[in-house]
Design an enzyme around this catalytic site. Structure first.
Site, PDB file in Angstrom:
ATOM      1  N   ASP A  31       2.267 -27.380  -7.531  1.00  0.00           N
ATOM      2  CA  ASP A  31       1.559 -26.991  -8.755  1.00  0.00           C
ATOM      3  C   ASP A  31       1.303 -28.205  -9.651  1.00  0.00           C
ATOM      4  OD1 ASP A  31       1.648 -24.437  -7.863  1.00  0.00           O
ATOM      5  OD2 ASP A  31       3.199 -23.748  -9.252  1.00  0.00           O
ATOM      6  N   GLU A  33       0.698 -31.280  -8.838  1.00  0.00           N
ATOM      7  CA  GLU A  33      -0.426 -32.082  -8.366  1.00  0.00           C
ATOM      8  C   GLU A  33      -1.750 -31.393  -8.692  1.00  0.00           C
ATOM      9  OE1 GLU A  33      -2.529 -35.214  -6.666  1.00  0.00           O
ATOM     10  OE2 GLU A  33      -0.445 -35.052  -7.325  1.00  0.00           O
ATOM     11  N   LEU A  81     -15.730   8.634  -4.081  1.00  0.00           N
ATOM     12  CA  LEU A  81     -15.482   9.292  -2.803  1.00  0.00           C
ATOM     13  C   LEU A  81     -14.879  10.671  -3.014  1.00  0.00           C
ATOM     14  CD1 LEU A  81     -13.945   6.339  -0.740  1.00  0.00           C
ATOM     15  CD2 LEU A  81     -16.328   7.071  -0.862  1.00  0.00           C
ATOM     16  N   GLU A 109      -8.572   1.806   5.211  1.00  0.00           N
ATOM     17  CA  GLU A 109      -8.085   0.740   4.333  1.00  0.00           C
ATOM     18  C   GLU A 109      -7.302   1.339   3.168  1.00  0.00           C
ATOM     19  OE1 GLU A 109     -11.920  -0.917   3.597  1.00  0.00           O
ATOM     20  OE2 GLU A 109     -12.224   0.202   1.731  1.00  0.00           O
ATOM     21  N   LYS A 111      -6.331   2.296  -0.566  1.00  0.00           N
ATOM     22  CA  LYS A 111      -7.124   2.532  -1.777  1.00  0.00           C
ATOM     23  C   LYS A 111      -6.392   1.896  -2.955  1.00  0.00           C
ATOM     24  CE  LYS A 111      -9.592   6.166  -4.283  1.00  0.00           C
ATOM     25  NZ  LYS A 111      -9.158   5.756  -5.635  1.00  0.00           N
ATOM     26  N   LYS A 282     -13.609   5.624   6.310  1.00  0.00           N
ATOM     27  CA  LYS A 282     -15.066   5.476   6.306  1.00  0.00           C
ATOM     28  C   LYS A 282     -15.569   5.377   7.750  1.00  0.00           C
ATOM     29  CE  LYS A 282     -14.855   1.676   3.771  1.00  0.00           C
ATOM     30  NZ  LYS A 282     -15.263   0.523   2.937  1.00  0.00           N
ATOM     31  N   LYS A 306      -5.545  11.312  -0.709  1.00  0.00           N
ATOM     32  CA  LYS A 306      -4.610  11.117  -1.810  1.00  0.00           C
ATOM     33  C   LYS A 306      -3.227  11.581  -1.385  1.00  0.00           C
ATOM     34  CE  LYS A 306      -7.303   9.380  -4.957  1.00  0.00           C
ATOM     35  NZ  LYS A 306      -7.372   9.926  -6.305  1.00  0.00           N
ATOM     36  N   CYS A 400      25.393   1.552 -30.226  1.00  0.00           N
ATOM     37  CA  CYS A 400      24.832   0.747 -29.133  1.00  0.00           C
ATOM     38  C   CYS A 400      25.925   0.404 -28.125  1.00  0.00           C
ATOM     39  CB  CYS A 400      24.216  -0.529 -29.706  1.00  0.00           C
ATOM     40  SG  CYS A 400      23.651  -1.702 -28.448  1.00  0.00           S
ATOM     41  N   CYS A 403      26.495  -3.709 -28.335  1.00  0.00           N
ATOM     42  CA  CYS A 403      27.080  -4.418 -29.486  1.00  0.00           C
ATOM     43  C   CYS A 403      27.888  -3.526 -30.420  1.00  0.00           C
ATOM     44  CB  CYS A 403      25.998  -5.140 -30.281  1.00  0.00           C
ATOM     45  SG  CYS A 403      24.926  -4.027 -31.235  1.00  0.00           S
TER      46      CYS A 403
END
Length: 678
Positions: A31, A33, A81, A109, A111, A282, A306, A400, A403
């Protein structure tokens, strides 16, 4: 090598390394460079702006902020779709395809759950990006698309025209980091990566989008003047050769094999960097797609499967409390291990006390668990017929767990929050807020440096900032002696801030900048404010009962008293140095709108308040005056409709005594109008 050739070489090298890093996920240089080469190109382009090209990596950082998004009419509609929700519905889709006489080969593929966009290229150069919108008309988000590193700005051997469709998403790891940062800053959290991606893409300032770390995958050719492809897969392979990041796909002519692959994809969804809300099926042949055609709403050659939320029964073994960086107590159920959506679940979010009470969730209960959005495990319901004897309703603790400070319920929500001024769980957020510009304004003390100080054990409360050792600070990553000196100088300078900034820095609930200025001016010192009763506080304009109670409870807490004592010992100022210089504007309410050239609206408001005036954000019949700068909008129009007096910038400067003129006459005019109203 001349300057022009050097710039071209740097552009090519940087684009090559970006492709390796953001598309192939196989970086070839460190990174450091890459950053060095980018800085070198920036310097060349600054000195020679005529060498800047649209595909330069320097153009990805975000251009000028927009006033609004322009509409874009899609050359080819971005269709949606038809959804299928079960194996039977998937088989019905396959049956309809085959009954039409098409010999089906399917392309499957994932979704991606993101924001659908179209990218346009002319002669290989990226020229425009637009959201899907309603499929026919979207919004121009070109500048925001430029900030996505995986989107190529220039294509080699490309056709003269190309439009591709893809999905902009926020990687899950990026989403988690972004929400952590927002929590530290006390900002609202994004609900999920999709909302975060959509919100980022609709930012008018591209620099905001650039900082969000968005990514994109391409899944379709919308239009091209390239010679036609016979199949969708051939087109996708071609796009990949052009260096797009293309969605993974699988081919099969067997619907049962496709169905099995869909289920496997569902089990493997957490292996992807993005959220998946289904699978897309598809027809691969483009001529077969033409033969099948489309309905008024959907293409007949595709469907979106789905995934139904998988639910299983488990047992609540315990309920544990996590304290977030803003002090919110979040309950989490520890459940008996259960396999859901491809992973073993051992815990589930319980959100808050209201959620627990509504569902009556108790330790020992049998419960139904599912993954919300297929990602976050949650309890759907309690199987009460299996409830063991002796269980009791669960209540969040009164103190809490980190603390020991008292907790309080937010007045405007269901959250229960720790009130401790020195709570370790809130340390990163508290320190970042304490050092922010509107609080103690400690330059150089941003979230990264704060985190470094905390991780090194140098700071446990905001007061520890004033005891830092220069040599130890210099040892922090990316710090060094010079940066350490600058940071310590900024911390030392902050000791002299006005009391109003310290009050805001404390992070007391509902005590913002305006309330801090009002309280500092009214009481003059922190000690006087700390000794005020609720009745004395509520007698002040703009300080309500809830704010008054928050103040008295905060000052009474042991952690707050310890913090104040240590800050006082360190020499932090606790006196007001910005008391009103007069009260000539007392009783008048002002609204500021538009842009002022002499100062910001915030500074203008402070000038009015220093003279006893009140500043509001909205125009009403009670508004005493509207100060209108350049490009004033709806507030000016409303003032005109209501007959509210309007001052331009010159008159405003006369009124506050910063320009020669008859301030008395202006004030008398405002008082006259105010008197007639009453």
């Amino acid at each position: 090598m001349g300057i022009e050739e050097q710039a071209a070489w740097l552009r090519n090298m940087l684009n090559e390394h970006s492709y390796n890093y953001y598309v192939l996920d196989a970086p070839t240089i460190p990174d450091y460079e890459y950053d060095r080469m980018l800085r070198q190109l920036e310097e060349i382009e600054t000195d020679h702006p005529e060498l800047v090209t649209p595909d330069s990596p320097t153009q990805r950082v975000g251009g000028k902020a927009l006033d609004s998004f322009q509409q874009v009419v899609h050359r080819v509609p971005l269709q949606s779709l038809q959804d299928v929700f079960s194996p039977d519905e998937l088989l019905d889709f396959d049956r309809r395809v085959r009954e039409s006489g098409v010999e089906a080969e399917y392309l499957l593929e994932p979704k991606v759950d993101g924001l659908s966009v179209a990218l346009e290229y002319e002669n290989g150069v990226f020229v425009r990006g637009a959201t899907r919108g309603d499929g026919q008309v979207g919004e121009d988000v070109t500048e925001n698309i430029r900030t996505i590193r995986s989107v190529p700005m220039r294509l080699e051997k490309a056709p003269s025209e190309l439009i591709v469709r893809g999905e902009v998403y926020m990687p899950r790891k990026t989403f988690e980091r972004l929400n952590e940062e927002r929590e530290i800053r006390g900002e609202p959290l994004f609900a999920n990566p999709r909302n975060a991606a959509a919100g980022s893409m609709r930012q008018l300032d591209p620099k905001v989008a650039a900082a969000r770390g968005l990514d994109m995958v391409v899944f379709n050719i919308q239009y091209t003047d390239h010679e036609p492809f016979g199949t969708d897969s051939a087109g996708l392979d071609w796009l990949r050769s052009l260096r797009f990041k293309v969605i993974d796909y699988r081919l099969s002519g067997d619907i049962e094999e496709i169905q099995s692959a869909i289920f496997q994809l569902g089990d493997d969804r957490e292996k992807y960097p993005f959220d998946i809300d289904g699978a897309v099926i598809k027809i691969n042949s483009l001529s077969a797609r033409d033969a099948l055609g489309e309905t008024a709403k959907f293409p007949r050659w595709a469907a979106a499967y789905k995934y139904p939320p998988e639910q299983k029964e488990s047992v609540v073994e315990d309920i544990v409390i996590q304290v977030g960086r803003t002090g919110v107590l979040t309950p989490k159920a520890v459940v008996a291990p259960v396999r859901l959506a491809g992973t073993t679940v051992t815990s589930a979010t319980l959100h808050n006390q209201d959620f627990i009470t509504e569902k009556d969730i108790r330790i020992g209960d049998a419960v139904v668990v599912q993954k919300a959005g297929e990602i976050i495990p949650e309890i759907v319901s309690v199987v009460k017929e299996k409830r063991p004897e002796g269980t009791v309703p669960y209540l969040l603790p009164a103190v809490c767990p980190v603390c020991g400070a008292a907790v309080a319920r937010d007045e405007d929500g269901a959250h229960i929050r720790c009130t401790g001024a020195e709570c370790p769980a809130q340390l990163l957020r508290n320190l970042t807020h304490f050092a922010s510009r509107d609080a103690m304004d400690i330059e150089g003390l941003g979230p990264a440096v704060v985190e470094g100080l905390v991780n090194a054990g140098m700071v446990k409360t905001p007061a520890d900032l004033y005891q830092l050792d220069r040599n130890e600070v210099a040892k922090l990553e990316r710090m060094g002696r010079k940066s350490a000196d600058n940071l310590l100088a900024a911390i030392e300078k902050s000791k002299g801030n006005d009391l109003s900034k310290l009050l805001f820095a404390f992070g007391i609930r509902q005590v913002g900048q305006k309330a801090g200025r009002i309280l500092a001016a009214r009481f003059g010192s922190l000690d006087a404010l700390a000794g005020a009763t609720e009745e004395e506080l509520t007698a002040i304009d703009d300080i309500g009962g809830i704010t008054a109670r928050n103040l008295t409870e905060w000052f009474a807490a042991p952690q707050s008293q310890h913090l104040i004592a240590v800050l006082r010992e360190a020499g932090v100022n606790m006196e007001s140095r910005s008391a009103p210089v007069g009260d000539k504007l007392a009783g008048l309410t002002f609204v500021l709108t538009g842009e002022l050239s002499a100062c910001s609206r915030k500074e203008a408001g402070e000038k009015l308040e220093a003279l006893g005036g009140k500043v509001s954000g909205s125009v009403s019949k009670k508004t005493g005056c509207v100060v209108a700068g350049e490009a004033a909008g709806s507030k000016l129009r409303k003032a005109q409709e209501l007959g509210v007096p309007i001052l331009d910038e010159g008159q405003f400067l006369i009124l506050v005594g910063e320009r020669n003129g008859d301030a008395g006459a202006l004030l008398a005019q405002l008082r006259n109008i105010e008197a007639k109203r009453e």
